[in-house]
Design a protein around this motif. Sequence first.
Motif, mmCIF file in Angstrom:
data_model
loop_
_atom_site.group_PDB
_atom_site.id
_atom_site.type_symbol
_atom_site.label_atom_id
_atom_site.label_comp_id
_atom_site.label_asym_id
_atom_site.label_seq_id
_atom_site.Cartn_x
_atom_site.Cartn_y
_atom_site.Cartn_z
ATOM 1 N N ASN A 99 9.305 -2.992 -6.998
ATOM 2 C CA ASN A 99 10.088 -4.085 -5.230
ATOM 3 C C ASN A 99 8.693 -3.406 -4.611
ATOM 4 O OD1 ASN A 99 10.153 -4.719 -3.371
ATOM 5 N ND2 ASN A 99 11.879 -3.692 -2.346
ATOM 6 N N TYR A 100 6.908 -3.123 -4.564
ATOM 7 C CA TYR A 100 6.391 -2.715 -4.165
ATOM 8 C C TYR A 100 5.456 -3.803 -3.286
ATOM 9 C CZ TYR A 100 6.708 1.705 -7.072
ATOM 10 O OH TYR A 100 7.453 2.373 -8.120
ATOM 11 N N PRO A 101 5.312 -3.403 -2.447
ATOM 12 C CA PRO A 101 4.421 -4.571 -1.564
ATOM 13 C C PRO A 101 3.105 -4.979 -1.402
ATOM 14 C CG PRO A 101 3.945 -2.368 -0.182
ATOM 15 C CD PRO A 101 5.171 -1.961 -1.276
ATOM 16 N N GLN A 102 2.470 -6.421 -1.889
ATOM 17 C CA GLN A 102 1.271 -6.364 -2.854
ATOM 18 C C GLN A 102 0.789 -6.851 -1.744
ATOM 19 O OE1 GLN A 102 2.217 -9.731 -5.477
ATOM 20 N NE2 GLN A 102 4.343 -9.000 -6.293
ATOM 21 N N GLY A 103 0.682 -6.872 -0.414
ATOM 22 C CA GLY A 103 -0.506 -6.600 0.455
ATOM 23 C C GLY A 103 -1.125 -5.943 0.990
ATOM 24 N N THR A 104 -0.755 -4.713 0.702
ATOM 25 C CA THR A 104 -1.306 -3.248 0.426
ATOM 26 C C THR A 104 -1.846 -2.788 -0.595
ATOM 27 O OG1 THR A 104 0.459 -1.718 0.398
ATOM 28 C CG2 THR A 104 -0.338 -2.974 2.869
ATOM 29 N N ILE A 105 -3.240 -2.163 -0.755
ATOM 30 C CA ILE A 105 -3.922 -1.570 -1.824
ATOM 31 C C ILE A 105 -2.939 -0.381 -2.529
ATOM 32 C CG2 ILE A 105 -5.557 -0.222 -2.308
ATOM 33 C CD1 ILE A 105 -7.383 -1.496 -0.223
ATOM 34 N N GLN A 106 -2.165 0.325 -1.872
ATOM 35 C CA GLN A 106 -1.137 1.054 -2.196
ATOM 36 C C GLN A 106 -0.188 1.024 -2.848
ATOM 37 O OE1 GLN A 106 -2.390 4.582 -2.333
ATOM 38 N NE2 GLN A 106 -0.246 4.325 -3.234
ATOM 39 N N GLY A 107 -0.094 -0.300 -2.375
ATOM 40 C CA GLY A 107 1.758 -0.625 -2.621
ATOM 41 C C GLY A 107 1.001 -2.217 -4.145
ATOM 42 N N ASN A 108 -0.170 -1.980 -4.084
ATOM 43 C CA ASN A 108 -0.868 -2.644 -5.769
ATOM 44 C C ASN A 108 -1.132 -1.037 -6.569
ATOM 45 O OD1 ASN A 108 -1.054 -4.972 -5.443
ATOM 46 N ND2 ASN A 108 -2.163 -4.771 -4.130
ATOM 47 N N ILE A 109 -1.449 -0.058 -6.267
ATOM 48 C CA ILE A 109 -1.331 0.874 -6.870
ATOM 49 C C ILE A 109 0.105 1.096 -7.868
ATOM 50 C CG2 ILE A 109 -2.140 3.419 -6.790
ATOM 51 C CD1 ILE A 109 -4.589 3.015 -4.906
ATOM 52 N N ASP A 110 0.939 1.934 -6.535
ATOM 53 C CA ASP A 110 2.230 2.232 -6.822
ATOM 54 C C ASP A 110 2.450 1.627 -7.727
ATOM 55 O OD1 ASP A 110 2.140 4.052 -5.269
ATOM 56 O OD2 ASP A 110 3.077 3.143 -3.493
ATOM 57 N N ALA A 111 2.327 -0.216 -7.615
ATOM 58 C CA ALA A 111 2.831 -0.965 -8.725
ATOM 59 C C ALA A 111 2.441 -0.724 -10.029
ATOM 60 C CB ALA A 111 2.875 -2.310 -8.665
ATOM 61 N N LEU A 112 0.857 -0.759 -10.236
ATOM 62 C CA LEU A 112 0.250 -0.483 -11.716
ATOM 63 C C LEU A 112 0.862 0.590 -12.425
ATOM 64 C CD1 LEU A 112 -3.466 -1.542 -10.761
ATOM 65 C CD2 LEU A 112 -1.589 -2.781 -12.289
ATOM 66 N N VAL A 113 0.631 1.977 -11.461
ATOM 67 C CA VAL A 113 1.466 3.205 -11.910
ATOM 68 C C VAL A 113 2.951 3.450 -12.609
ATOM 69 C CG1 VAL A 113 2.072 5.566 -11.427
ATOM 70 C CG2 VAL A 113 -0.600 4.527 -10.702
ATOM 71 N N ALA A 114 3.480 2.565 -11.578
ATOM 72 C CA ALA A 114 5.059 2.386 -12.314
ATOM 73 C C ALA A 114 5.332 1.479 -13.488
ATOM 74 C CB ALA A 114 5.948 1.349 -11.808
ATOM 75 N N PHE A 115 4.668 0.317 -13.549
ATOM 76 C CA PHE A 115 4.697 -1.169 -14.823
ATOM 77 C C PHE A 115 3.660 0.483 -15.904
ATOM 78 C CE2 PHE A 115 4.196 -4.557 -11.801
ATOM 79 C CZ PHE A 115 5.167 -4.823 -12.051
ATOM 80 N N LEU A 116 2.350 0.516 -15.977
ATOM 81 C CA LEU A 116 1.903 2.184 -16.593
ATOM 82 C C LEU A 116 3.523 3.290 -17.356
ATOM 83 C CD1 LEU A 116 -1.524 2.390 -15.137
ATOM 84 C CD2 LEU A 116 -0.817 0.904 -17.257
ATOM 85 N N ARG A 117 3.968 3.455 -16.395
ATOM 86 C CA ARG A 117 4.885 4.874 -16.818
ATOM 87 C C ARG A 117 6.202 3.601 -17.297
ATOM 88 N NH1 ARG A 117 5.087 8.388 -11.236
ATOM 89 N NH2 ARG A 117 2.802 9.039 -12.312
ATOM 90 N N GLN A 118 6.748 2.861 -17.113
ATOM 91 C CA GLN A 118 7.364 1.888 -17.744
ATOM 92 C C GLN A 118 7.118 1.752 -19.444
ATOM 93 O OE1 GLN A 118 9.479 -1.154 -16.561
ATOM 94 N NE2 GLN A 118 9.103 -0.696 -14.360
ATOM 95 N N SER A 119 5.531 1.780 -19.730
ATOM 96 C CA SER A 119 5.398 1.191 -21.112
ATOM 97 C C SER A 119 4.913 2.796 -21.970
ATOM 98 C CB SER A 119 4.012 0.587 -21.246
ATOM 99 O OG SER A 119 4.039 -0.308 -19.939
ATOM 100 N N GLY A 120 4.982 3.870 -20.652
ATOM 101 C CA GLY A 120 5.399 4.876 -21.903
ATOM 102 C C GLY A 120 3.890 5.757 -21.654
#
Length: 244
Positions: A47-68
Amino acid sequence: MFRRDLVTQVENFHHFRRELGELEIVNKPVPDEEIAQTKQVPLRAENYPQGTIQGNIDALVAFLRQSGLGDIPGLRNIAEYVVLVHGDLLTGERIHQIQASRSIKDSPSVQFWSLIFVMGLFHLKMACADAIWKIFLMPSSSRDDPNLLINHIAQIRPRDTGTFTSKTGPGFRRMHEVIQHIGTVSRVDSQAVQYASLEDWAVSNPSWDDVVKLSYELARNNVADRQFHRNTLNALPIALRNQE
């Protein structure tokens, strides 16, 4: 494509169906014996705000970390690799915004340069359909020639011409169907080059070799290749090009 349209759409050529075979794969990238199954890892929703650059950064980092994957202890550092990210055009735009906003950082991992956006095939088709509409239907100047796209649309969808020329456009489904149907008709019709009609060609009892030979000639002469943009006719002013 020329052969398949002719054989499947024109009754007089249905007897060639057994000759079609399977679609040919040109320049197959990987031999069958080297194909390996891709491991898929399902990820939980974030659950990250997709309307902001930082929100998209946080989402990508979270997905990468879930993938190890990541640059912190306990995760696999992939600084020397790239990560292919699939999605629609908006996904690609957001990734490019992230990379632009981090361009002055001193670490490639922080700059997110390892992310490579790969457009999904469906979204590529949507973008192409939208481009065709904007070039060949939306401008009022695109309706002055009897051989233009809107006149072909009027033949198969006479009640929808207003929709195709409106400011909002016809939408993807209608546009996709028109491209498919008019493309099929055009390819089929182009194969009667030496006869008054396809029926006359069928009466002449052509062989499958004749059909194949003609399809190659049509592909060479009518399908744009990598040299198309350098073509002298394509470089002419629009008024002169239309006369040609």
